[in-house]
Scaffold this motif. Structure first.
Motif, mmCIF file in Angstrom:
data_model
loop_
_atom_site.group_PDB
_atom_site.id
_atom_site.type_symbol
_atom_site.label_atom_id
_atom_site.label_comp_id
_atom_site.label_asym_id
_atom_site.label_seq_id
_atom_site.Cartn_x
_atom_site.Cartn_y
_atom_site.Cartn_z
ATOM 1 N N GLY A 76 0.806 -1.222 0.000
ATOM 2 C CA GLY A 76 0.000 0.000 0.000
ATOM 3 C C GLY A 76 0.835 1.267 0.000
ATOM 4 N N GLU A 77 2.135 1.111 -0.058
ATOM 5 C CA GLU A 77 3.015 2.270 0.043
ATOM 6 C C GLU A 77 2.738 3.292 -1.057
ATOM 7 O OE1 GLU A 77 6.954 0.885 0.770
ATOM 8 O OE2 GLU A 77 7.761 2.934 0.820
ATOM 9 N N TRP A 78 2.515 2.807 -2.280
ATOM 10 C CA TRP A 78 2.293 3.731 -3.398
ATOM 11 C C TRP A 78 0.982 4.497 -3.231
ATOM 12 C CZ3 TRP A 78 -1.843 3.563 -6.769
ATOM 13 C CH2 TRP A 78 -2.611 2.393 -6.745
ATOM 14 N N VAL A 79 0.001 3.866 -2.557
ATOM 15 C CA VAL A 79 -1.281 4.543 -2.347
ATOM 16 C C VAL A 79 -1.079 5.702 -1.366
ATOM 17 C CG1 VAL A 79 -3.678 4.286 -1.577
ATOM 18 C CG2 VAL A 79 -2.522 2.379 -2.724
ATOM 19 N N ARG A 80 -0.331 5.425 -0.301
ATOM 20 C CA ARG A 80 -0.064 6.486 0.682
ATOM 21 C C ARG A 80 0.751 7.613 0.036
ATOM 22 N NH1 ARG A 80 0.785 1.850 3.551
ATOM 23 N NH2 ARG A 80 3.037 2.059 3.541
ATOM 24 N N ALA A 81 1.741 7.230 -0.777
ATOM 25 C CA ALA A 81 2.575 8.240 -1.440
ATOM 26 C C ALA A 81 1.725 9.083 -2.388
ATOM 27 C CB ALA A 81 3.715 7.554 -2.184
ATOM 28 N N ALA A 82 0.836 8.419 -3.131
ATOM 29 C CA ALA A 82 -0.013 9.146 -4.080
ATOM 30 C C ALA A 82 -0.954 10.093 -3.345
ATOM 31 C CB ALA A 82 -0.814 8.155 -4.932
ATOM 32 N N ALA A 83 -1.513 9.641 -2.240
ATOM 33 C CA ALA A 83 -2.446 10.474 -1.474
ATOM 34 C C ALA A 83 -1.714 11.694 -0.907
ATOM 35 C CB ALA A 83 -3.085 9.666 -0.349
ATOM 36 N N THR A 84 -0.499 11.473 -0.415
ATOM 37 C CA THR A 84 0.280 12.589 0.141
ATOM 38 C C THR A 84 0.622 13.585 -0.965
ATOM 39 O OG1 THR A 84 1.241 10.983 1.653
ATOM 40 C CG2 THR A 84 2.318 13.128 1.563
ATOM 41 N N ALA A 85 1.060 13.065 -2.137
ATOM 42 C CA ALA A 85 1.415 13.948 -3.254
ATOM 43 C C ALA A 85 0.196 14.756 -3.701
ATOM 44 C CB ALA A 85 1.967 13.114 -4.415
ATOM 45 N N TYR A 86 -0.959 14.098 -3.739
ATOM 46 C CA TYR A 86 -2.188 14.777 -4.170
ATOM 47 C C TYR A 86 -2.558 15.883 -3.181
ATOM 48 C CZ TYR A 86 -6.979 15.569 -5.679
ATOM 49 O OH TYR A 86 -8.126 16.153 -6.122
ATOM 50 N N ALA A 87 -2.455 15.566 -1.885
ATOM 51 C CA ALA A 87 -2.799 16.558 -0.854
ATOM 52 C C ALA A 87 -1.879 17.767 -0.965
ATOM 53 C CB ALA A 87 -2.696 15.923 0.535
ATOM 54 N N GLU A 88 -0.600 17.511 -1.247
ATOM 55 C CA GLU A 88 0.349 18.625 -1.374
ATOM 56 C C GLU A 88 0.034 19.480 -2.590
ATOM 57 O OE1 GLU A 88 4.137 16.690 -1.114
ATOM 58 O OE2 GLU A 88 3.928 16.517 1.077
ATOM 59 N N LYS A 89 -0.337 18.816 -3.665
ATOM 60 C CA LYS A 89 -0.684 19.523 -4.899
ATOM 61 C C LYS A 89 -1.913 20.416 -4.660
ATOM 62 C CE LYS A 89 -1.399 17.670 -9.408
ATOM 63 N NZ LYS A 89 -1.339 16.434 -10.176
ATOM 64 N N GLN A 90 -2.907 19.870 -3.990
ATOM 65 C CA GLN A 90 -4.127 20.628 -3.685
ATOM 66 C C GLN A 90 -3.797 21.857 -2.849
ATOM 67 O OE1 GLN A 90 -6.334 19.416 -5.922
ATOM 68 N NE2 GLN A 90 -7.918 19.665 -4.374
ATOM 69 N N LYS A 91 -2.922 21.640 -1.858
ATOM 70 C CA LYS A 91 -2.553 22.717 -0.949
ATOM 71 C C LYS A 91 -1.840 23.841 -1.725
ATOM 72 C CE LYS A 91 -0.149 22.639 3.324
ATOM 73 N NZ LYS A 91 0.666 21.752 4.149
ATOM 74 N N ALA A 92 -0.959 23.429 -2.632
ATOM 75 C CA ALA A 92 -0.217 24.414 -3.433
ATOM 76 C C ALA A 92 -1.177 25.192 -4.326
ATOM 77 C CB ALA A 92 0.844 23.689 -4.264
ATOM 78 N N ARG A 93 -2.151 24.459 -4.916
ATOM 79 C CA ARG A 93 -3.145 25.114 -5.789
ATOM 80 C C ARG A 93 -3.961 26.141 -5.016
ATOM 81 N NH1 ARG A 93 -5.469 20.213 -8.930
ATOM 82 N NH2 ARG A 93 -3.850 20.012 -10.473
ATOM 83 N N GLN A 94 -4.388 25.732 -3.811
ATOM 84 C CA GLN A 94 -5.191 26.641 -3.004
ATOM 85 C C GLN A 94 -4.389 27.877 -2.608
ATOM 86 O OE1 GLN A 94 -6.494 23.960 0.015
ATOM 87 N NE2 GLN A 94 -8.192 23.195 -1.226
ATOM 88 N N ALA A 95 -3.102 27.645 -2.315
ATOM 89 C CA ALA A 95 -2.232 28.777 -1.929
ATOM 90 C C ALA A 95 -2.088 29.744 -3.101
ATOM 91 C CB ALA A 95 -0.879 28.233 -1.479
#
Ligand code: FE2
Ligand code: FE2
Length: 319
Positions: A296-315
């Motif tokens: 499941g490591e890739w799922v956690r990595a993908a979720a973290t990357a997505y959350a960071e991307k969203q945060k950057a977009r919102q900023a």
């Protein structure tokens, strides 16, 4: 060492609230011991739900009909939900889920010893639903009145699903009990193997339960291990009689005066051996969890990357 006056006053107020039947919420002051004991108990519970998916998951692909497959699939999925729900509850005590997962995977945290037994036949699936989920209900119905609000509320919701689990399990047992001699024998064999481990699910006897007194005082627990075990036996024996199967305990007898089904001595050496990691499936269960975590490591990595991307977009949008 005397307790500082301020803390003594906080403790007195806390204990008064518990005595008045109030529930303690995440932001309320609580003694460190209470937080620690609850974290231990809730995380053990969450781990048990997750590891508990494994013995029955073993039968999803081999369920005897589509209907059985659907209900087993739904049950195992429910257990995943229970685990995640209780992990969230545990996080309200200030501990991170990742840390709890690590404790399970490196063997520091415990989970219910019952899940270290193998599921050898289809009858085991029925018997687990009937006995193991049945024992869980007895435990959790009382925990639904626990003093810690998030835990108590989780239990109310979870118990509703556990009832479905018990019924589907008992129905599997009922069908087998009316089946061919081989099916009846398979059911009896499963009960023979799961009866005593189910009684062990309530934990050590009251005379040998180091955490119980404190947990009872703070109303995390409302009944002792032995009281709950007796309640489970009293509820279950009539159900065994209705199925026409024998409970593997020659000492089992009804005490007419108390109404209790008295039972024989539990083999505590087996309980402690399984807890120590010497049960038939301890290694298999841990290996399965470790493999699942790794996969499941890739799922956690993908979720973290997505959350960071969203945060950057919102900023960027806010700038
Ligand atoms: Fe569950
Ligand atoms: Fe369940």
């Amino acid at each position: 060492m005397p307790v500082p006056t301020e803390e003594a006053a906080l403790l007195a107020a806390f204990e008064a609230r518990i005595a008045a039947g109030e529930s303690i919420e995440p932001k309320d002051w609580m003694p460190e011991r209470y937080r620690k004991q609850l974290t231990r108990m809730m995380s053990q519970h969450a781990h048990s739900e997750i590891v508990g998916m494994l013995p029955e998951g073993n039968w999803i692909t081999r369920a005897p009909s589509l209907r059985r497959k659907l209900s087993l699939l739904a049950k195992v999925q429910d257990e995943a939900g229970h685990g995640l729900y209780i992990y969230c509850g545990t996080e309200t005590l200030g501990v991170d889920r990742q840390e709890l997962t690590e404790q399970l995977l490196d063997g520091r945290a415990k989970y219910s010893s019952i899940f270290n037994y193998p599921t050898l036949t289809w009858a085991d699936v029925g018997v687990i639903g009937w006995l193991v989920d049945g024992a869980a209900i007895v435990n959790q119905t009382v925990l639904a009145k626990a003093s810690y609000g998030p835990y108590a509320r989780a239990m109310v919701r979870i118990c509703k699903e556990e009832n479905f689990h018990k019924r589907q399990g008992y129905e599997v047992c009922m069908v087998l009990s009316k089946g061919t001699p081989a099916q009846k024998a398979m059911l009896q064999d499963a009960v023979n193997r799961f009866w005593w481990p189910s009684l062990m699910m309530f934990g050590p006897s009251d005379t040998n339960s180091p955490n119980s007194a404190e947990l009872l005082k703070w109303r995390v627990k409302r009944k002792t291990n032995d009281e709950l075990r007796q309640r489970f036996v009293n509820l279950t024996v009539p159900q065994a009689i209705a199925l026409g199967i024998t409970i593997p305990d020659p000492d089992l007898k009804l005490n007419e005066a108390t109404g209790d089904w008295e039972f024989g001595e539990i083999d505590w050496s087996e309980f402690h051996a399984v807890l120590k990691g010497e049960g038939p499936c301890n290694h298999e269960r841990m290996a399965a969890r470790q493999a699942a975590h790794k996969e499941g490591e890739w799922v956690r990595a993908a979720a973290t990357a997505y959350a960071e991307k969203q945060k950057a977009r919102q900023a960027t949008a806010a700038a």
